[in-house]
Scaffold this motif. Sequence first.
Motif, short mmCIF file in Angstrom:
data_model
loop_
_atom_site.label_atom_id
_atom_site.label_comp_id
_atom_site.label_asym_id
_atom_site.label_seq_id
_atom_site.Cartn_x
_atom_site.Cartn_y
_atom_site.Cartn_z
N TRP A 1 7.17 -4.15 6.32
CA TRP A 1 8.05 -3.02 6.60
C TRP A 1 7.46 -1.76 6.00
O TRP A 1 6.79 -1.79 4.98
N VAL A 2 7.69 -0.65 6.69
CA VAL A 2 7.12 0.65 6.34
C VAL A 2 8.24 1.63 6.06
O VAL A 2 9.23 1.69 6.80
N ALA A 3 8.08 2.39 4.99
CA ALA A 3 9.06 3.42 4.63
C ALA A 3 8.35 4.74 4.41
O ALA A 3 7.18 4.78 4.01
N THR A 4 9.05 5.83 4.68
CA THR A 4 8.53 7.17 4.42
C THR A 4 9.50 7.92 3.52
O THR A 4 10.70 7.61 3.46
N VAL B 1 -1.41 7.01 6.32
CA VAL B 1 -2.08 8.31 6.17
C VAL B 1 -1.52 9.33 7.16
O VAL B 1 -1.25 10.49 6.81
N GLU B 2 -1.29 8.89 8.39
CA GLU B 2 -0.75 9.81 9.40
C GLU B 2 0.67 10.24 9.06
O GLU B 2 1.02 11.42 9.17
N ARG B 3 1.50 9.29 8.60
CA ARG B 3 2.88 9.63 8.26
C ARG B 3 2.96 10.52 7.02
O ARG B 3 3.86 11.33 6.90
N ALA B 4 2.02 10.34 6.10
CA ALA B 4 2.06 11.11 4.85
C ALA B 4 1.38 12.47 4.97
O ALA B 4 1.83 13.45 4.36
N THR B 5 0.28 12.54 5.73
CA THR B 5 -0.52 13.77 5.76
C THR B 5 -0.67 14.39 7.14
O THR B 5 -1.08 15.55 7.25
N GLY B 6 -0.40 13.63 8.19
CA GLY B 6 -0.62 14.11 9.55
C GLY B 6 -2.04 13.91 10.03
O GLY B 6 -2.34 14.21 11.19
N ARG C 1 1.19 17.47 7.07
CA ARG C 1 2.39 16.95 6.40
C ARG C 1 2.10 16.81 4.91
O ARG C 1 0.96 16.65 4.51
N GLN C 2 3.16 16.82 4.12
CA GLN C 2 3.05 16.65 2.67
C GLN C 2 4.14 15.66 2.24
O GLN C 2 5.11 16.02 1.59
N ARG C 3 3.96 14.40 2.62
CA ARG C 3 4.98 13.39 2.36
C ARG C 3 4.33 12.14 1.75
O ARG C 3 3.18 12.17 1.32
N ALA C 4 5.09 11.06 1.74
CA ALA C 4 4.59 9.77 1.26
C ALA C 4 4.99 8.69 2.25
O ALA C 4 5.98 8.82 2.98
N ALA C 5 4.19 7.62 2.29
CA ALA C 5 4.49 6.48 3.16
C ALA C 5 3.96 5.22 2.49
O ALA C 5 2.94 5.25 1.79
N ALA C 6 4.66 4.11 2.69
CA ALA C 6 4.26 2.86 2.05
C ALA C 6 4.59 1.69 2.96
O ALA C 6 5.52 1.74 3.77
N HIS D 1 0.87 -1.18 0.00
CA HIS D 1 0.00 0.00 0.00
C HIS D 1 0.91 1.23 0.00
O HIS D 1 1.95 1.24 0.68
N CYS D 2 0.48 2.28 -0.69
CA CYS D 2 1.25 3.53 -0.70
C CYS D 2 0.29 4.71 -0.63
O CYS D 2 -0.73 4.74 -1.32
N VAL D 3 0.63 5.68 0.21
CA VAL D 3 -0.14 6.92 0.34
C VAL D 3 0.81 8.09 0.07
O VAL D 3 1.90 8.16 0.65
N HIS D 4 0.40 8.97 -0.84
CA HIS D 4 1.21 10.14 -1.17
C HIS D 4 0.33 11.38 -1.06
O HIS D 4 -0.73 11.46 -1.70
N ALA D 5 0.76 12.32 -0.25
CA ALA D 5 -0.04 13.53 -0.02
C ALA D 5 -0.26 14.32 -1.30
O ALA D 5 -1.22 15.10 -1.38
N HIS D 6 0.62 14.14 -2.29
CA HIS D 6 0.49 14.89 -3.55
C HIS D 6 0.02 13.99 -4.69
O HIS D 6 0.30 14.29 -5.87
N ASP D 7 -0.68 12.93 -4.39
CA ASP D 7 -1.19 12.04 -5.43
C ASP D 7 -2.05 12.85 -6.41
O ASP D 7 -2.97 13.57 -6.00
#
Length: 354
Positions: free
Chosen positions: A320-323, A233-238, A260-265, A172-178
């Motif tokens: 495993w989770v990466a940001t 979602v929390e790590r990518a957008t807060g 936040r304006q990041r990505a997490a997967a 799964h991947c979440v990107h705040a700027h998708d």
Amino acid sequence: MALPVVLLGLLGSGRRDVCGEFPLARIAAVRPVLLVDPDPPGWARPYLTGHLAADPAREEQTAEAVLRYAAGRAVGGVLTWSAEHLLPAARLAGRLGVPGLPYETAAVCADPVALRALLARHRVPVAGPADGEAAQGPPVSVEAVVLDDEVRIVALTRTTPGPAPARRPLRHCVHAHDGLLHNRFLRQCVERTVRALGLTHTVAHLTLRLTARGPRVLSVAPHPPGDLIPLLVERATGVDLAGAAAVLATGGLPDVTPTRQRAAAVQFAYPALTGRLTHLRLDPAAADDPAAERMVLTRRTGDPVTAAPHADLTDRLAHWVATGESAAECEAALRRMARHLTATVTPEPDRSAA
């Protein structure tokens, strides 16, 4: 002091559940938690202010236990993050007279055939089992918070499915700027779905397929998603989806402003063979990767496991989770971290031929 939220069941059980602990911790941070569960595992107990020993699958037993409790103490609302307990939660909220999902809405969301029929009546495009075009489209999930009449899409989750027939999520991947966040057809589809179902004051996880003719709805879960998506979602957008769900369940209005304006997967490892897990090791050097959020083993040597094409969620060996700043950065980090995991599965003899 805030009134407690009644939580029906947990995401995991037995040993420490790394997917269930994060949302439980977030819920407990905003509301006291009264858990209804036969025997909560040790990892959950620090987050609870109370526990009722009842099986949520036995609806009447659960209702009696909660109503006895509520006769002497006030409760603020009812919450579940499981489709299995969606109907009991809706019915219990109605009996307690607290905010909650209408039973009729919960029943439709829990029944794929009824959901497709209702959405079709409201001219919302749906993806059915015989829809060949939709089957080819990539899946995307919308994480939405419904504040009365306002639908806020707080994030999109891109999912990479595994091999058929099980097709369990690999990533799964979440990107705040998708870029899809600005797609008006997707937004219209989500808003029309929410209104057709009469969803108000809830967190919703809507799964759609993207086709040449636009997005089509696959399913609607009017509760926080699993699979560590709230963490992404929390790590990518807060935005705290689980906490927002608890506040909404008790009649409040959460703050879901992105910070936040990041990505997490997250990546899940499944066994390549069916048999017994004879070796599983995580190199501690995985923690040295600057993008690493966590890397966790979820099975033990000696466990029987099923290969990915037929695996269920309990067969996952690790995750495993990466940001990072982008989805591409996260995917590169996930590939690097994967090199730190080694696993061996020994096939067991086929006794059916004996």
